[in-house]
Each structure stands twice: as C-alpha cells, then as structure tokens.
Scaffold this active site. Structure first.
Site, short mmCIF file in Angstrom:
data_model
loop_
_atom_site.label_atom_id
_atom_site.label_comp_id
_atom_site.label_asym_id
_atom_site.label_seq_id
_atom_site.Cartn_x
_atom_site.Cartn_y
_atom_site.Cartn_z
CD GLU B 243 -2.87 1.14 2.38
OE1 GLU B 243 -2.63 0.40 3.36
OE2 GLU B 243 -3.90 1.82 2.28
NE ARG B 244 2.81 2.12 5.63
CZ ARG B 244 2.87 1.25 6.62
NH1 ARG B 244 3.89 0.42 6.70
NH2 ARG B 244 1.92 1.21 7.51
#
Lengths: 366, 407
Positions: B243-244
């Site tokens: 996600e990051r």
C-alpha cells in the site's frame, strides 16, 4: 531506467571519502575561526585520484562524467573539505574545455598541473559595480564573493564590452594596485571566499563571440549541481552525527532517540536528504545526458539543497541541546556551511525564481 | 545511471501508448470512481487487462505478464498522460492479489487471482476499526471457530471501495487481545454474505469513497483463512508495504503534480501586486521542486525494486512527502483563486482546487498517519530505539488507543 549509481561509482566515492577524511575541513575551519591568518589548505592528498581533471578532455586525463564528480563532491561535503571541486574541478574545467581556445587550454593545463590556482568569479549583483572590459584590455568592477578566491592566482570572469560579453583571465597575485582582494573574516572559512575589485586590471581574453554565454552558463550550472552535491554530503553527515548522538545520549532514563519529538525531527531531516539525493542525481544525469534540462534541474537541486542542509544542521544542533551550541562541538561548522552555501552562486530564492520562470515560459511539467 | 527508457522500455511505452490511444474512448468515458459508474470502470479495467496493462508485474501463471515494476511505472505514466481514471480494482491488483500470491492456498489462487486482474471481482481491505487505525494491532473484530469454519463479529471502518467490492481481506482476532499482533488471522470475506453491512461515509470532499463495514455473525468456511491461523500480521504487513508502495512510490501524484498549478499561476500573476507575485512564484517553484523530488525518489525506489529489491519502508518517504506536498499545492491553488477561494466552486462551475484542498488531509492519513510513518522510518531505517511499549494490563486493553505499536 536505471536510477542508481554503478558499482564503480560507489567504490570511487568510498576511496574519495577516505582521502578527504585525511584532510577534513573541520580542523581547518576550527583553526581559522581562532586564527584568521591560518593559510587556506592547498596541498591535495587526493590528487592521485584524478579528481581535478575528471571533467577535462580524455587527452588531459579526464573523460569522466558530472555524476562521477558528484559522487566525489558528496564526500568532500561530508568532511567540509576545501577541495576546490565546485570552483575548479567543476566550473573552471568545464568552462575552459568548452571555450577550447589555445589561451583557455593553456590556463586549464597550468591549473591541472598545479602551476596556477584558477577560480571563476561572477559579477556583483550591484549593477554599478558590474565587470567591464575597456578597449585597452583592462577590467573594471567588483566581483561577488569568489569560491576558493583566497587561494586563487588567476580569476576567470565574464566581462561586458560594447560588442558583447567576453571571457577573460586576470592574474590576481600581483601587487598591482589595479587588483584589490578583500577577504574579511569568513562565516565559513572552508569556502575560502574573497571579493575582488578591479580598477583597470590587465586581462587576457580567453574567448569572445556568441558561444561564450552558453559555455559560461553550462559551467555555472555544473558548479551548482556540485554545490548541491556537497550540501547533500554535509546534510548526510549532520544527520548521521545527530542520529549517533540520539542513540548514545540518555535522558529520563531513555535514549533520546526513542522520544518521538527527537525521532521525528531526525526522520524529517532524513526524508529531506533522500529527496535531495534524487534531485542531485537527476541534475547530474541531465548535465551528462540531457543538457537542455540542466538549467531547470540544477536550479531545482540547488534551491532544495539550501533548505535541506539548513534543516539538517539545525536538527544536528537541536538534538545535541546546549552542547550543540558550543564553540567546541562540530555542529556549528555545519550550520556555518549551511548559512554560507545558500548564498553562493546565486541565492536559493533566485534559483526558485529560475524554476518558476522556466516552467511558466515553457510549460514543462515535472 | 540512465534515467531515460532503455530500448526495450521505449518499445514497451510505444505499445502501451498506442493501446491506450486506440481504446481511449472506453477508458476516459468516466472520470473518478463513484457508485454510479462501477460497471463502466470495471469495463475499463477489462479493456486494459486485454492489452496486458493490468498486473504487469504479476507472475504469468496467475494471469500477469511477469514484467518489471518499471513497466508498471510506464503504464501509470501513460494512463496519467491520457487522463484515464485509476483502476477501480487497484486495491485488489496492488494489495490483496499480492497477499494471496504470497500467503494463499493453491485453491485460493486459482479461484480469485484472474478475476482480480480482469476487474470481474473487486476487492477491498477490511483492516481499520474505530479503535484500531494506525495502531492496527489493536484490532478487536473477533473470529470464533465453528464446526466447519468461523464466525466473524465486529466493526470495520475507512474501507475504501467496500460499497462496490465483491471480496475483502479482513483482519480478525483469533487469540486474546493481550497477544496483540500475534493473535490475529486474515480472512477472505464475501461481501455479499449474510451479516455483512456496508455503510458509505461521506468525506469532507463531499464524496463517499470509503465506508463502515459491520460484521454481524458472518459465517465463513474454513478455507476463508488467508495464510495461517494466528499469522494474520504477516498478511497485513505484505498488504501495508504494498500500500505504501502504491501510495508513495508509483509515480502517481494525486493532483499534486503542478501541471494544473502552472496554468493557475499564469492566470493569476497579472492581477497580483509585485510583492505578492514574488511570494507566489517562490511558493509555486517550491511546490514544483518538491513534486519533482517525490517523483524522482519514487523512480529511484522503482529502479531499485526492478533490480531485485523488495518494496520496503522507503515507500514511507514518498508517502510522507507526498501527503505534505498535496496540502501545500491545494493551499496555493486555492489562494490563487482570490475571492472565489471561499466558495465551493468557481463561477464557471469548476471546483478543482476546492477538491484538492479538501482531499489533501486524507492522503496524509491514508495507509497510516505521518507520525506512524515517521516511527517506521525512524526505527526501521535509522535504527532508532522504539517508543517504550505499554505493558498490556486489563485496564489498558479496554482502551486500545492507550497502547502503541506502530502498525
């Protein structure tokens, strides 16, 4: 896309770093603060690395890239070493190679073999004092603070004439009353800054004509990239010193690095360092591979570098508390470097103006 | 170092650009996901998949192209260029799919992966809870074993796209609360199962992209467990790291790219006093430079990953910087509108800068707060000591916000 240094470059940086560590600027900077007559260090233990001639033609032992020199400049910045990379290896060598005239090549070779110490000077921002060449071949006017000027034997300047700008060299070691060197006590002695006033100083024309301005601009932008690279090195080292102290120092029975207030400040400095590294590498790459973008990317890197080093030096002092504010600790040497660098080769604000106007004119998008 | 495309990448870019151009009509017919255009966006994803533009980095055996992250970057850049909307299934493609590839059973892989790529089935993340946001180890949703499976009870929140999702990956507690992240298990939840209620949450932008999800005695089969029982944290980490990477490192700028800012500045300059003009130019350049730095740091990360590295905590650098930048860009864009800045839309009906300014605080928070990102970077990259852990005690476990792990 390969956006990383080669193994050779990483190794080159390590070797250069070891050489600079042997003549760290920290000791000299400290000495010069107490004794303003301490001579500017000129011996170069790193000469055998081939650093100074890196951007020269292969026939003169060069053939390297701006990125190669950036790798070295990061290391000189880390140790605050007065290595003349920005003023000579970056700017003077690039300029003299680009001018290419016999006069320019003679001066370049004298600079490379150590016979002369060459630096490049800009006009002062004050239009009344701008550098002018009179019809008799003499220079008048005042320079902006010249990087490594205190050790220079020859200055290269862009002087105005009635028929357009010319690049000339002026010997500045003579006791001629036509050359006056002013070197007040510096804020950061490792920059070797001096101001020169010319009142009819004898000049040798190196080159004239339409090509001198592009050559001058490119050399100045290469110097900006190297200045940003030195700032990157200095910021990296300041961050490392702060980190090391945050791991050692205990307060309230805890390492201070465990407090979010300290940890987060160190992370912000680190994020700035990583962002700056991207911009410096991009600018160096453009100097080597995409010259039409150099002005934009060099100004971007230089403006960003000024802010990043300022913040890292501030964080270094702050992390150390009162100790960081003392004369004995190294922190203020990085702080001095930050204050001085943001005014060199144009202010950070002027670089941002360049970025703004290039984008508004050309509609480039990042 | 060569920042430009290699000959292979250049050929790939030409192919991608041509495919997008040939299919542009179906791709840009609807900008921005909303509940009204899900089918259009699903169709757009299936078109992109047919051109090999979805999940290019996925292994071939799961329907991907076994390509490089640089190819994914090129696809993102070209979709941006064409102003095509983001994939509606980005969470499945970017987060849930990779977790299934890493932790799933053979049966799960063959059942789910292809449909994630084609956009046939949309996935969401069921992680955060009212008492467990950045402190994800405080998850309280319970999974109780039954004779032939599990029963889920609890409430999730901030679930992007849950209202149009077919499946979600939920994190639930199978151990005791004192076990923190060691007592968690990941489950595949069929969003149409009885007991699952999705309630959209309206954001300060005025739109609803995320939701509350209520899980009331939701029955799950035994094969809904993703990974091992008690090993949910490993699944969560795979998804959070991706996600990051997706939020901070894939070259997307979420409107922080000053392209639109440039025309706004040009329009506003003639009306400004000299001193205001200087301030605007300085701030505009600062935003432009920061955006360039964000994009280049993302490219450096992608370049490193493409040479064999994993997406690591460095993605947090991009997420931190981009979150801060978008607020700055939104603020400048809005201020350039003069008096109009105080209205929800300009007289001509456009509301771009109003939207950017209202969306900006969300980007900072999505995927973990800036403070949590700074803890991750400080501890995992700089090697600084962790915050002292609060010892779990009965008094504290009833108030999960009092403990901190740094999810």
């Amino acid at each position: 896309m390969k956006f990383s240094l080669s193994d050779d470059q990483i190794e080159f940086g390590k070797v250069a770093g070891q050489a600079f560590a042997k003549r760290s600027g920290l000791e000299y900077a400290r000495g010069a603060l107490d004794d303003s007559d301490l001579p500017f260090p000129t011996g170069e233990p790193w000469a055998s690395l081939g650093v100074m001639e890196l951007l020269a033609d292969e026939s003169r032992g060069g053939g390297g890239t701006v990125l190669d020199l950036v790798v070295v400049a990061e290391q000189s910045g880390k140790h605050l070493t007065p290595a003349r990379l920005v003023s000579f290896a970056g700017r003077a060598v690039t300029l003299l190679e680009a001018l290419g005239s016999p006069e320019a090549v003679t001066l370049l070779e004298a600079g490379l073999n150590g016979g002369r110490t060459v630096a490049v000077a800009d006009s002062t921002r004050d239009s009344a004092d701008r550098l002018r060449l009179d019809p008799s071949g003499a220079v008048h006017g005042r320079t902006a603070p010249v990087l490594d000027g205190v050790a220079a034997t020859d200055l290269i300047v862009l002087a105005e004439t009635d028929t357009g700008p010319v690049v000339v060299a002026v010997e500045v070691t003579s006791s001629s009353p036509a050359v006056r060197r002013v070197d007040p006590k510096p804020l950061d002695a490792t920059r070797g800054l001096a101001v020169f006033e010319f009142r009819g100083a004898a000049a040798h024309v190196l080159s004239a004509g339409a090509s001198v301005v592009p050559a001058w601009d490119r050399a100045k932008n290469v110097a900006l990239v190297l200045l940003a690279a030195e700032d990157l090195g200095a910021a990296t080292q300041a961050n490392e010193l702060a980190r090391a102290y945050a791991l050692t120092r205990q307060s309230f029975n805890r390492q201070i690095g465990s407090f979010q207030a300290v940890k987060h400040a160190l992370v912000e400095a680190y994020v700035g360092e990583e962002q700056l590294r991207s911009l410096v590498w991009l600018a160096a790459w453009s100097a080597d591979a995409q010259p039409e973008s150099l002005r934009l990317y060099a100004a971007s890197a230089a403006a960003y570098a000024a802010d990043v080093l300022n913040r890292s030096a501030q964080t270094l002092i702050h992390t150390h508390g009162g100790v960081g504010f003392t004369w004995e600790h190294d922190a203020h040497l990085y702080w001095r470097r930050a204050q001085v660098d943001k005014e060199l080769l144009g202010s950070a604000g002027s670089h941002r103006r360049t970025v703004a106007s290039l984008n508004l004119d050309l509609e480039l998008t990042p | 170092m060569d920042i430009s495309d290699s000959p292979e990448e250049s050929t790939f870019r030409v192919t991608v650009r041509q495919f997008i151009e040939d299919n542009l009509h179906s791709l840009v017919s609807s900008r921005g996901a909303s509940a009204d255009n899900v089918d259009t966006l699903k169709h757009a994803q299936s078109v992109l998949y047919s051109g090999g533009l979805v999940g290019v980095t996925w292994p071939k055996e799961y329907g991907g192209a076994g390509g490089t992250v640089v190819q994914q970057l090129i696809i993102n850049e070209e979709l941006d260029r064409a102003q095509a909307p983001r994939l509606i299934g980005w969470m499945g493609v970017g987060l849930c799919g990779p977790a299934i590839i890493t932790h799933g059973t053979g049966e799960q892989k063959s059942r789910y992966l292809t449909n994630i790529l084609t956009g046939e089935e949309i996935w969401c993340q069921l992680f955060s809870e009212p008492g467990a946001g950045s402190d994800l180890a405080a998850v309280a949703t319970k999974a109780v074993p039954t004779e032939d499976g599990w029963v889920l009870r609890g409430q999730k929140v901030w679930n992007t796209g849950a209202h149009w999702s077919d499946y979600g990956v939920a994190l639930a507690r199978t151990g005791s609360p004192e076990d923190r992240h060691r007592g968690l298990t990941a489950f595949v939840v069929d969003m149409s199962a009885p007991g699952v209620t999705v309630r959209p949450l309206r954001e300060m932008t005025g739109h609803a992209a995320f939701n509350e999800v209520f899980l009331e005695d939701v029955e799950l089969p035994a094969n809904a467990v993703l990974g091992e029982v008690g090993q949910g944290w490993a699944v969560a980490l795979t998804m959070l790291m991706n996600e990051r990477f997706v939020v901070g490192g894939d070259g997307s700028t979420y409107g922080a790219g000053p392209g639109a800012l440039t025309s706004e500045v040009r329009k506003a300059l003639p009306q400004l006093s000299e001193s205001s003009r200087e301030l605007v130019l300085q701030e505009y350049a600062a935003c432009w430079i920061e955006a360039l730095a964000c994009r280049m740091t993302g490219n450096r990360l992608i370049s490193r990953v493409s040479q064999g590295g994993e997406p690591g905590p460095e993605g947090s650098v991009g997420k931190l910087a981009l979150g801060a930048l978008l607020k700055r860009v939104g603020s400048l864009g809005l201020s350039l509108q003069g008096e109009t800045a105080v209205f929800a839309a300009a007289p001509d009906g456009t509301n771009h800068w109003q939207n950017v300014a209202m969306f900006a605080p969300g980007l900072s928070l999505a995927g973990g707060t800036p403070e949590v990102m700074k803890n991750i970077l400080g501890e995992r990259i700089l090697g600084l000591p962790p915050e002292p852990r609060v010892t779990a005690s009965p008094a504290l476990t009833t108030s999960p916000t009092a403990s901190r792990d740094g999810a």
